[in-house]
Design an enzyme around this catalytic site. Structure first.
Site, PDB file in Angstrom:
ATOM      1  N   LYS A 192      -0.113   0.481   5.553  1.00 55.48           N
ATOM      2  CA  LYS A 192       1.213  -0.121   5.462  1.00 55.48           C
ATOM      3  C   LYS A 192       1.772   0.283   4.111  1.00 55.48           C
ATOM      4  O   LYS A 192       1.282  -0.151   3.076  1.00 55.48           O
ATOM      5  CB  LYS A 192       1.037  -1.646   5.545  1.00 55.48           C
ATOM      6  CG  LYS A 192       2.274  -2.396   5.974  1.00 55.48           C
ATOM      7  CD  LYS A 192       1.973  -3.862   6.187  1.00 55.48           C
ATOM      8  CE  LYS A 192       2.543  -4.660   5.038  1.00 55.48           C
ATOM      9  NZ  LYS A 192       2.785  -6.080   5.349  1.00 55.48           N
TER      10      LYS A 192
ATOM     11  N   HIS B  50       0.191  -1.150   0.426  1.00 58.55           N
ATOM     12  CA  HIS B  50       0.914  -1.086  -0.843  1.00 58.55           C
ATOM     13  C   HIS B  50       1.321  -2.501  -1.260  1.00 58.55           C
ATOM     14  O   HIS B  50       1.000  -3.464  -0.565  1.00 58.55           O
ATOM     15  CB  HIS B  50       2.174  -0.219  -0.670  1.00 58.55           C
ATOM     16  CG  HIS B  50       3.194  -0.833   0.248  1.00 58.55           C
ATOM     17  ND1 HIS B  50       4.521  -0.487   0.272  1.00 58.55           N
ATOM     18  CD2 HIS B  50       3.080  -1.809   1.207  1.00 58.55           C
ATOM     19  CE1 HIS B  50       5.162  -1.201   1.157  1.00 58.55           C
ATOM     20  NE2 HIS B  50       4.321  -1.996   1.742  1.00 58.55           N
ATOM     21  N   ARG B  51       2.049  -2.629  -2.368  1.00 54.24           N
ATOM     22  CA  ARG B  51       2.704  -3.877  -2.727  1.00 54.24           C
ATOM     23  C   ARG B  51       4.203  -3.637  -2.751  1.00 54.24           C
ATOM     24  O   ARG B  51       4.652  -2.488  -2.772  1.00 54.24           O
ATOM     25  CB  ARG B  51       2.255  -4.368  -4.117  1.00 54.24           C
ATOM     26  CG  ARG B  51       0.784  -4.628  -4.288  1.00 54.24           C
ATOM     27  CD  ARG B  51       0.191  -5.579  -3.256  1.00 54.24           C
ATOM     28  NE  ARG B  51       0.796  -6.899  -3.181  1.00 54.24           N
ATOM     29  CZ  ARG B  51       0.280  -8.005  -3.696  1.00 54.24           C
ATOM     30  NH1 ARG B  51      -0.853  -7.944  -4.364  1.00 54.24           N
ATOM     31  NH2 ARG B  51       0.879  -9.179  -3.537  1.00 54.24           N
ATOM     32  N   SER B  52       4.976  -4.709  -2.779  1.00 59.21           N
ATOM     33  CA  SER B  52       6.432  -4.504  -2.808  1.00 59.21           C
ATOM     34  C   SER B  52       6.865  -3.859  -4.131  1.00 59.21           C
ATOM     35  O   SER B  52       7.827  -3.095  -4.177  1.00 59.21           O
ATOM     36  CB  SER B  52       7.169  -5.811  -2.545  1.00 59.21           C
ATOM     37  OG  SER B  52       6.694  -6.830  -3.391  1.00 59.21           O
TER      38      SER B  52
ATOM     39  N   GLU C 184       1.394 -10.088  11.436  1.00 57.26           N
ATOM     40  CA  GLU C 184       0.745 -10.466  10.178  1.00 57.26           C
ATOM     41  C   GLU C 184       1.191 -11.872   9.778  1.00 57.26           C
ATOM     42  O   GLU C 184       2.371 -12.207   9.923  1.00 57.26           O
ATOM     43  CB  GLU C 184       1.156  -9.434   9.119  1.00 57.26           C
ATOM     44  CG  GLU C 184       0.536  -9.596   7.751  1.00 57.26           C
ATOM     45  CD  GLU C 184       0.958  -8.418   6.845  1.00 57.26           C
ATOM     46  OE1 GLU C 184       1.113  -7.287   7.347  1.00 57.26           O
ATOM     47  OE2 GLU C 184       1.145  -8.647   5.648  1.00 57.26           O
TER      48      GLU C 184
ATOM     49  N   HIS D 267      11.980 -10.810   0.827  1.00 55.92           N
ATOM     50  CA  HIS D 267      12.249  -9.433   0.397  1.00 55.92           C
ATOM     51  C   HIS D 267      13.711  -9.028   0.585  1.00 55.92           C
ATOM     52  O   HIS D 267      14.091  -7.904   0.287  1.00 55.92           O
ATOM     53  CB  HIS D 267      11.355  -8.433   1.153  1.00 55.92           C
ATOM     54  CG  HIS D 267       9.930  -8.434   0.679  1.00 55.92           C
ATOM     55  ND1 HIS D 267       8.950  -7.658   1.245  1.00 55.92           N
ATOM     56  CD2 HIS D 267       9.319  -9.123  -0.311  1.00 55.92           C
ATOM     57  CE1 HIS D 267       7.805  -7.872   0.623  1.00 55.92           C
ATOM     58  NE2 HIS D 267       8.001  -8.763  -0.311  1.00 55.92           N
TER      59      HIS D 267
ATOM     60  N   GLU E 249      11.093  -2.329  -0.250  1.00 55.00           N
ATOM     61  CA  GLU E 249      10.151  -1.424   0.411  1.00 55.00           C
ATOM     62  C   GLU E 249      10.860  -0.324   1.190  1.00 55.00           C
ATOM     63  O   GLU E 249      10.261   0.332   2.044  1.00 55.00           O
ATOM     64  CB  GLU E 249       9.205  -2.218   1.305  1.00 55.00           C
ATOM     65  CG  GLU E 249       8.356  -3.200   0.501  1.00 55.00           C
ATOM     66  CD  GLU E 249       7.300  -3.916   1.316  1.00 55.00           C
ATOM     67  OE1 GLU E 249       7.259  -3.744   2.561  1.00 55.00           O
ATOM     68  OE2 GLU E 249       6.505  -4.653   0.712  1.00 55.00           O
TER      69      GLU E 249
ATOM     70  N   SER F  91       5.308 -12.017  -3.950  1.00 56.98           N
ATOM     71  CA  SER F  91       4.813 -13.372  -3.735  1.00 56.98           C
ATOM     72  C   SER F  91       3.300 -13.331  -3.862  1.00 56.98           C
ATOM     73  O   SER F  91       2.595 -13.092  -2.904  1.00 56.98           O
ATOM     74  CB  SER F  91       5.204 -13.864  -2.349  1.00 56.98           C
ATOM     75  OG  SER F  91       4.808 -12.922  -1.385  1.00 56.98           O
TER      76      SER F  91
ATOM     77  N   ASP G 291      -2.991 -11.589   5.725  1.00 53.94           N
ATOM     78  CA  ASP G 291      -2.643 -11.084   4.391  1.00 53.94           C
ATOM     79  C   ASP G 291      -2.688 -12.260   3.423  1.00 53.94           C
ATOM     80  O   ASP G 291      -3.667 -12.456   2.702  1.00 53.94           O
ATOM     81  CB  ASP G 291      -1.259 -10.418   4.428  1.00 53.94           C
ATOM     82  CG  ASP G 291      -0.734 -10.071   3.036  1.00 53.94           C
ATOM     83  OD1 ASP G 291      -1.531 -10.024   2.082  1.00 53.94           O
ATOM     84  OD2 ASP G 291       0.496  -9.835   2.886  1.00 53.94           O
TER      85      ASP G 291
ATOM     86  N   GLN H 185       9.570 -11.631   7.418  1.00 53.63           N
ATOM     87  CA  GLN H 185       9.718 -10.748   6.255  1.00 53.63           C
ATOM     88  C   GLN H 185       9.814  -9.254   6.597  1.00 53.63           C
ATOM     89  O   GLN H 185      10.564  -8.527   5.975  1.00 53.63           O
ATOM     90  CB  GLN H 185       8.527 -10.983   5.317  1.00 53.63           C
ATOM     91  CG  GLN H 185       8.520 -10.176   4.049  1.00 53.63           C
ATOM     92  CD  GLN H 185       7.319 -10.519   3.183  1.00 53.63           C
ATOM     93  OE1 GLN H 185       7.306 -11.550   2.503  1.00 53.63           O
ATOM     94  NE2 GLN H 185       6.293  -9.698   3.220  1.00 53.63           N
ATOM     95  N   GLU H 186       9.022  -8.814   7.596  1.00 54.01           N
ATOM     96  CA  GLU H 186       8.984  -7.378   7.857  1.00 54.01           C
ATOM     97  C   GLU H 186       9.009  -7.064   9.349  1.00 54.01           C
ATOM     98  O   GLU H 186       8.268  -7.658  10.125  1.00 54.01           O
ATOM     99  CB  GLU H 186       7.700  -6.767   7.248  1.00 54.01           C
ATOM    100  CG  GLU H 186       7.628  -6.983   5.748  1.00 54.01           C
ATOM    101  CD  GLU H 186       6.311  -6.504   5.135  1.00 54.01           C
ATOM    102  OE1 GLU H 186       5.570  -5.735   5.792  1.00 54.01           O
ATOM    103  OE2 GLU H 186       6.029  -6.908   3.997  1.00 54.01           O
TER     104      GLU H 186
ATOM    105  N   ASP I 259       5.534  -8.719  10.147  1.00 57.55           N
ATOM    106  CA  ASP I 259       4.889  -9.555   9.132  1.00 57.55           C
ATOM    107  C   ASP I 259       5.775 -10.787   8.993  1.00 57.55           C
ATOM    108  O   ASP I 259       6.851 -10.723   8.393  1.00 57.55           O
ATOM    109  CB  ASP I 259       4.768  -8.817   7.790  1.00 57.55           C
ATOM    110  CG  ASP I 259       4.081  -9.675   6.709  1.00 57.55           C
ATOM    111  OD1 ASP I 259       3.729 -10.835   7.023  1.00 57.55           O
ATOM    112  OD2 ASP I 259       3.909  -9.186   5.582  1.00 57.55           O
TER     113      ASP I 259
ATOM    114  N   LYS J 134      -5.353  -5.145   0.045  1.00 56.37           N
ATOM    115  CA  LYS J 134      -4.568  -4.757  -1.122  1.00 56.37           C
ATOM    116  C   LYS J 134      -5.531  -4.663  -2.306  1.00 56.37           C
ATOM    117  O   LYS J 134      -6.113  -5.674  -2.715  1.00 56.37           O
ATOM    118  CB  LYS J 134      -3.497  -5.813  -1.412  1.00 56.37           C
ATOM    119  CG  LYS J 134      -2.388  -5.865  -0.339  1.00 56.37           C
ATOM    120  CD  LYS J 134      -1.513  -7.085  -0.534  1.00 56.37           C
ATOM    121  CE  LYS J 134      -0.242  -7.032   0.307  1.00 56.37           C
ATOM    122  NZ  LYS J 134       0.455  -8.345   0.347  1.00 56.37           N
TER     123      LYS J 134
HETATM  124  P1  PGA Z   1       4.062  -8.349  -1.611  1.00 60.01           P
HETATM  125  O1  PGA Z   1       4.387  -8.335  -0.048  1.00 60.01           O
HETATM  126  O2  PGA Z   1       3.550  -7.011  -2.038  1.00 60.01           O
HETATM  127  O3  PGA Z   1       5.392  -8.688  -2.225  1.00 60.01           O
HETATM  128  O4  PGA Z   1       3.049  -9.433  -1.815  1.00 60.01           O
HETATM  129  C1  PGA Z   1       3.861  -7.494   0.896  1.00 60.01           C
HETATM  130  C2  PGA Z   1       3.321  -8.235   2.130  1.00 60.01           C
HETATM  131  O5  PGA Z   1       3.535  -9.449   2.301  1.00 60.01           O
HETATM  132  O6  PGA Z   1       2.655  -7.617   2.955  1.00 60.01           O
HETATM  133 ZN    ZN Z   2       2.209  -9.624   4.203  1.00 64.86          ZN
END
Ligand code: PGA
Ligand code: ZN
Length: 438
Positions: free
Chosen positions: A399, A376-378, A296, A164, A216, A52, A323, A172-173, A253, A348
């Site tokens: 992360k 990282h990224r997804s 987050e 995700h 992830e 995203s 983020d 999400q996390e 997150d 990032k």
């Molecule tokens: P993304 O998600 O790498 O898909 O943007 C990771 C996050 O939201 O921390």
């Molecule tokens: Zn995030």
């Protein structure tokens, strides 16, 4: 020992910059760049990719059309080989700032959309690695010298929801944070043991399909309630023989822009429409009941005022991390600092687009008492540069997913290697957070 060698300046000049297309962890094309100096220092770096991506981040240049469902990167690759390579030839690879500035100038857009954020970020990182290799130094030491001795506290995303995963979890996390240990390797061991206990527990409670992993490496069980995920984490921590809150804490997150309804100005969580105030109350309740030390994107990515409010109310106990709010964008970060929004920033490298800009954001954060989490990224690759960046720039936190899937474990494995290489590695543990949550 590293500083005793005198290497002629000539050998740091860039001899060759070459890009190619490779695949990322989701099977999509991405850009790899190899930089070679005249001293034959070789640096290779790959561009990661988010799921995203926000409008404020550096743009990934994609070909469109039929090939790879439009996700090809031949234009970005050709921009490196035909434009960037020529421009950087014979520049001193140690002059990161001038090199990044040059790419930004040639690109000429505010979001790196002409040359491509993917082309620029991979080149920027590869240049630094080539300079380090010319010194025969590891990247973390090239970046941080003798101060590069701080291992990051990992935040491991082991239950996935939101965009995700295909389940009904709105956040999400759900991460575990092994902060109560003396070293990175002990902390990682505890996290891995917890991850495996979680697998057993999820299988028992939700059946065999609950242990399929998401992008992830975290599990995506068919849960509906946030508290179900939190309870499973607590049970897994205990089953692994650790104390929740003392040794291993929890981080979230929410990625709340995904469940925010802009027209109605409400957040829809577990089927219930909630105002900003009701969301903050929900977080306060969760922080009261669970050992949560970091949240987050608790509120919508445009709600600087709401972020300031929740930081005022919870910031002395937990990290409030921006983020989607900041997208590692210096302008947005400055706005957040002025508003008192959040007390930590997710960094990032491919969102901001170059190593120099990443370093500036981290400096800015430290100056303003914001914690920094390298992320990282997804969509990732086996590239481990962010592990070196976390240590070299003393970020304190990282992360990089669950301790599973090669592109995630590559970063943890690199950190294990760095820990072993250092004379006196320091693991910050709880010092990376506002307080111990018990
Ligand atoms: P993304 O998600 O790498 O898909 O943007 C990771 C996050 O939201 O921390
Ligand atoms: Zn995030």
């Amino acid at each position: 020992m590293y500083y005793s060698t005198i290497i002629p300046d000539e050998l740091f000049k860039i001899k060759e910059v070459k890009a190619r297309m490779i695949l990322d962890s989701r099977g999509n094309p991405t850009v790899q760049v190899r930089v070679i100096t005249k001293g034959l220092g070789v640096g290779i770096a790959n561009a990661p990719s988010g799921a995203s991506t926000g409008i404020h981040e550096a743009v990934e240049l994609r070909d469109g059309g039929r090939d790879f469902h439009g996700k090809g990167v031949s234009k970005a690759v050709s921009n490196v080989n035909n434009v960037i390579a020529e421009a950087l030839k014979d520049m001193d690879s140690r002059n990161q700032y001038m090199i990044d500035k040059k790419m930004i100038e040639i690109d000429g857009t505010p979001n790196k959309s002409r040359l491509g954020g993917n082309a620029i970020v991979a080149t920027s990182l590869a240049v630094a690695k080539a300079a380090a290799a010319t010194y025969e130094q590891p990247l973390y030491m090239y970046l941080g010298g003798r101060f590069a001795n701080l291992l990051p506290v990992p935040m491991l995303n082991i239950i996935n929801g939101g965009v995700h995963a295909g389940n009904k979890l709105d956040f999400q996390e759900f991460m575990i944070v092994p902060a109560g240990f003396k070293s990175f390797s002990e902390a990682l061991k505890a996290a891995v043991e917890t991850y495996h206990e979680l697998k057993r527990i999820l299988k028992e409670r939700y059946g065999p399909s609950a242990i399929n992993v998401g992008d992830e490496g975290g599990y995506a069980p068919p849960m509906e309630k946030i508290t179900e995920a939190l309870d499973a984490l607590i049970d897994a921590i205990k089953a692994a023989g650790y104390e929740p809150g003392k040794e291993i804490a929890i981080a979230l997150d929410a990625a709340s822009s995904q469940f925010y309804n802009k027209d109605k100005n409400v957040y829809v969580v577990e089927g219930i429409e909630r105002s900003r105030e009701e969301m903050i109350e929900l977080y306060e309740k969760l922080v009261d009941e669970y050992p949560i030390i970091s949240i987050e994107d608790p509120l919508d990515e445009e709600d600087f005022e709401g972020f300031a409010e929740i930081t005022k109310r919870l910031g002395n106990k937990v990290l409030i991390v921006g983020d989607d709010l900041f997208t590692t964008n210096p302008g947005r970060f400055r706005k957040g600092i002025e508003a008192g929004a959040a007390n930590a920033i997710l960094v990032k490298v491919n969102q901001v687009g170059t190593l120099s800009e990443t370093m500036m954001v981290i400096e800015e954060a430290k100056f303003n008492n914001y914690r920094t989490i390298i992320s990282h990224r997804s969509g990732e690759t086996e590239d481990t540069t962010i592990a070196d960046i976390a240590v070299g720039l003393r970020a304190g936190l990282i992360k990089t997913g669950a301790p599973a899937r090669g592109e995630r474990t590559a970063k943890y494995n690199r950190l294990l290697e760095i820990e072993e290489e250092l004379d006196r590695p320091v693991y910050p543990g709880w010092k990376a957070f506002p307080r111990i949550p018990v």
